[in-house]
Design an enzyme around this catalytic site. Sequence first.
Site, short mmCIF file in Angstrom:
data_model
loop_
_atom_site.label_atom_id
_atom_site.label_comp_id
_atom_site.label_asym_id
_atom_site.label_seq_id
_atom_site.Cartn_x
_atom_site.Cartn_y
_atom_site.Cartn_z
N ASP A 221 43.36 34.19 42.59
CA ASP A 221 44.77 34.03 42.64
C ASP A 221 45.17 34.31 41.34
OD1 ASP A 221 46.89 32.65 44.12
OD2 ASP A 221 47.11 31.73 42.43
N ASN B 52 57.57 36.28 37.75
CA ASN B 52 58.67 36.96 38.46
C ASN B 52 59.81 36.24 38.05
OD1 ASN B 52 57.51 38.78 40.31
ND2 ASN B 52 57.05 37.18 41.84
N ASP C 91 55.90 43.39 41.27
CA ASP C 91 55.32 44.28 42.03
C ASP C 91 54.13 45.07 41.28
OD1 ASP C 91 56.37 43.22 44.38
OD2 ASP C 91 57.92 44.89 44.49
N GLU D 124 50.09 36.72 46.33
CA GLU D 124 49.52 36.90 44.92
C GLU D 124 48.01 36.77 45.04
OE1 GLU D 124 51.38 32.82 44.07
OE2 GLU D 124 51.77 34.65 45.36
#
Length: 410
Positions: free
Chosen positions: A252, A260, A269, A296
């Site tokens: 993770d 973000n 991305d 993610e």
Amino acid sequence: MFIVTAIVIAFSGLVLVAARGRDNDSASMALWGLAMLLGAAGITLLAVEAALGETAHRAGNVTILAGTACAWTAARLFGGRPPLFALIAAGPGLWLAASLLLGPGSPQALLFLACVTGATYTLATAWELSRLDPMPGRSRHGAILLLALHAAFYLGRALGLLLMTETVWLTEREVMLLMMLEALLHTLGMAFMFLALAKERAQHRSVSRLRELTLLDGLTGIGNRRQFDLALARETELGQRDDMPLALLMIDVDHFKAFNDVYGHQAGDDCLRAIAGAIHGAARRPGDVAVRYGGEEFAVLLPRAEEEGAMVVAELIHARMRELALPHAGSPQGKVTVSIGTAALPPALLSGKGEALVAAADHALYAAKAAGRNRAWMASQLAAAQAALRPAETGLRRAEVAADLARRAS
């Protein structure tokens, strides 16, 4: 009949040359068309032998044999094998040398050699097609049958030349017309079969590519959740059958929401793509499966690996993440990091336990995140730590811990 046969064969060759696409089979299709054009040229030269003499006879036979050699080479290219130039030239060269050595006084011997050489190339072509990877459709079998019949036709003629005392009839006009008719039908049949083969392969590749795309993550280019589920089901079955363990890493990205928020979703991305590349590069054994599990989160399935081997891969992933050094202002580390949980099951416990393996690795992942992130934890290590936190447990409590450990292992 000679000229008509030559025209039809030449037209078939032009169709194949014109039909070649820009895919991997274009060279083989063009070469097969060239083989037919050479055959047509050879028949034309034999048709005008009476006017041009021995030169036309030699040139015609050499050209026809060169055409059969090109057809064999086209089949090799179609199967992904390289051309063998020495063998391409061997047949026509051998016949030409024999013709120059024996002269025009031994037509039956030269005809025998031409039949055997042509049949050899034809059988070699059939052999190359038989070695192709299995594909849907029956064109390959039809082409092999046509080639086998063509070779048998010429071997029968060669056998007649070899065994019969009176062989003049084998070179009479009626027999030659029969040979031309057979050549005509064979050429038309092979042109159709080769076009069908190319079409079937193109369709097979398209279907295979579409199937691959359904197993790939559109963002990162590595496997997706569907590929993981299929691989997990397959490897648990194979591991139990072959008595081999199976390990799993659940990965993770730490503080990804904050990433973000700070850098935007496009940068997010790009970050996921870079991490996917690092993970895929670490899972480098044949059979290892690296996927984007969702969001993610990533997963790496390691067939034939214990949990210690999974930890080696986990450390390699962390090393690659340090090399990437992706900046992350929203993380205490100042750069992008990942947390990893690992788990493994021995062969005896693999049957139907894929979900348990995922749960164990996931549990270890969240323990790694709870312990501070940017680290790897083993599921077995977690169970031992839980037991170690309670050194003064009574015998009953120790039995409960043992039962809990057994439940997790199963």
